[in-house]
Scaffold this active site. Sequence first.
Site, PDB file in Angstrom:
ATOM      1  CG  HIS A 186      -9.125  -1.807   4.440  1.00 35.15           C
ATOM      2  ND1 HIS A 186      -8.953  -1.805   3.071  1.00 35.15           N
ATOM      3  CD2 HIS A 186      -8.657  -0.604   4.867  1.00 35.15           C
ATOM      4  CE1 HIS A 186      -8.401  -0.664   2.707  1.00 35.15           C
ATOM      5  NE2 HIS A 186      -8.212   0.081   3.765  1.00 35.15           N
ATOM      6  CG  ASP A 187     -11.437   1.651   3.346  1.00 34.76           C
ATOM      7  OD1 ASP A 187     -11.012   1.689   4.515  1.00 34.76           O
ATOM      8  OD2 ASP A 187     -10.771   2.069   2.368  1.00 34.76           O
TER       9      ASP A 187
ATOM     10  CG  ASP B 252      -4.705   5.479   1.013  1.00 35.06           C
ATOM     11  OD1 ASP B 252      -5.536   4.598   1.224  1.00 35.06           O
ATOM     12  OD2 ASP B 252      -4.685   6.573   1.630  1.00 35.06           O
TER      13      ASP B 252
ATOM     14  CG  ASP C  11      -2.284   0.442   0.994  1.00 34.00           C
ATOM     15  OD1 ASP C  11      -2.438   1.525   0.419  1.00 34.00           O
ATOM     16  OD2 ASP C  11      -3.227  -0.282   1.358  1.00 34.00           O
TER      17      ASP C  11
ATOM     18  CD  GLU D 112      -9.019   4.438  -1.458  1.00 31.61           C
ATOM     19  OE1 GLU D 112      -9.923   4.079  -0.709  1.00 31.61           O
ATOM     20  OE2 GLU D 112      -8.045   5.107  -1.060  1.00 31.61           O
TER      21      GLU D 112
HETATM   22  C1  NOJ Z   1      -8.288   4.859   2.021  1.00 31.98           C
HETATM   23  C2  NOJ Z   1      -7.958   3.643   2.827  1.00 31.98           C
HETATM   24  O1  NOJ Z   1      -8.425   2.498   2.175  1.00 31.98           O
HETATM   25  C3  NOJ Z   1      -8.559   3.846   4.183  1.00 31.98           C
HETATM   26  O2  NOJ Z   1      -8.542   2.692   4.961  1.00 31.98           O
HETATM   27  C4  NOJ Z   1      -7.844   4.986   4.840  1.00 31.98           C
HETATM   28  O3  NOJ Z   1      -8.433   5.258   6.093  1.00 31.98           O
HETATM   29  C5  NOJ Z   1      -7.906   6.256   3.987  1.00 31.98           C
HETATM   30  N1  NOJ Z   1      -7.652   6.001   2.598  1.00 31.98           N
HETATM   31  C6  NOJ Z   1      -6.903   7.252   4.450  1.00 31.98           C
HETATM   32  O4  NOJ Z   1      -5.610   6.784   4.196  1.00 31.98           O
END
Ligand code: NOJ
Length: 549
Positions: A326-327, A200, A99, A254
């Site tokens: 995970h989000d 990210d 990541d 992302e």
């Molecule tokens: C996206 C990530 O997937 C998430 O878990 C994170 O909290 C935020 N970006 C900030 O880095």
Amino acid sequence: MERTRWYKDKVFYQVWPRSFKDGNGDGLGDLLGVYEKLDYIKDLGCDGIWFSPIYPSPGADCGYDISDYMDIAPEFGGMEAFREVLEGAHDRGMKIVMDLVVNHTSDEHEWFQKSRQRIDPYTDYYIWRPDPGNGKLPNNWDSNFEGKAWTYDEVRGEYYLHLFAVKQPDLNMDNPKVREEVKRILRFWLDLGVDGFREDVITYISKKEGLPDDHLFPIYKGMPQYNHGPHVHEYLAEFKRDVLDHYDCFTIAEAPLVTPKQALTYIREDDGQLDMMIQFQCMCADCLFSDYLPTKFHLRKLKRAFSNWQYRLKGQAWNSLYIENHDHPRIVSRYGSEQFREESAKMLAVMYLFQQGTPFVYQGQEIGMTNWRPESPDMYEDVQTRYNYAHSNLKKSPEQRLQAMWRASRDSARTLMQWDSSENAGFTTGKPWFYVNGNYKQINVAAQEGDPDSVLNFYRKAIRLRKSLSCIRHGEYREHFPHSGKVYMYSMTEEMEKTLVVCSFSEKPLRYRAPKGFDLDSAELALGNYAQPIKNTLHPYECKVYLWK
Ligand code: NOJ
């Protein structure tokens, strides 16, 4: 360096390290635990791993607040354990993806500590603004996690921008020295042998000049001023030209709220700066933009999302396919049914695994894990959940507010991986850092290993089948009966080989017919989730994969 685009043939497994497997008994998941489970991941059919951050971090956002980009946190096993995992993965023909979190750092990173003291060259590494006075902030932007996007720093006597938590100051990517740091980080990991990066919120790295107020967005105020900002393509092209092009690696970005049209400006194969994008449309079939703005689940919305990306990228760029990470809360609890857990978990697997793109499986998804529902808001760990609970509608009862969190919180999917029915689900021999879902005695890997009809063994079959079909990679996607609110049906067609995927999202049996040109009598039923399928009928949450060769 020639880019072989090896990622097109891979299926990735996402490891969220804290909750995956504890190898040393200290209660926190670690790389020793991952090493133990490499064969498990490989047997699932996954030949790539994406690690959520494993760098040193104070943990304000579970590792997405990095304090040293060129090391592995000691609690995860340090560099030595990482090298072993990397080698173990490569020996098994698996790729490792890290990541890359460079929109922001931790406030405990040395760069920030020096920047707040105006020590060069770090003075302009972050986005600082003088105090406008009268209790005003430098602009009206919201952070994604904790109220306003600005926090006053006593040491420097200025405000700093943080699009996420207070402890995650945004880097100033307009500063060429910061971009050099990013390139150093990329080279460091690539030289060590890693195979790529998941980047990210990378579409946020270039903010509009002057950081203007935002009057367009009612929520996430400011987003139009920094998402796909003025220099984002230029900076990403620079990273590619100076570093990524010199390795046979890959990048997946992302990109919140990205449309296929915008995505093509980043990932078109002939001139893109990146290889794939994580879009959010497929996660918005039961909400508006965010899990915190829930709606009823609309299958048509889900189908539109998947079809849109399949049609629009075709021949120009490559999709990423996912239904969990995970989000977001667990998919069975969202788009499926906990009552029909096994059926719907399998159906959802088929729904996305037979499309064109590179699939990602999030730990626990492959055994059909469901949402965690804590009894008390104090049990939440996630910074975003805690803030949202504290600021949720106070007119509602505490019970209702907690239920809203169950539905939206990222912690719903961050509980311990359920390996077996022993204490703490076999995750640790020590005291676990976090909770385990109370259903682990029924839902766990060990119980599913020996059961040929388990969700786990279904995932294995589905991934194997996917990999054996050339029409998934090379064929033409087509959605059928798009107006149906209960059935998702699509085909992939290559000259001599084609599939028809039929998925029911209904708790009641349904009748269906095949589209014109698809003669079910001449097809092989290559995969399904019921022992006794009935022609032209779908049981609750039934799925079928028909194959013509
Ligand atoms: C996206 C990530 O997937 C998430 O878990 C994170 O909290 C935020 N970006 C900030 O880095």
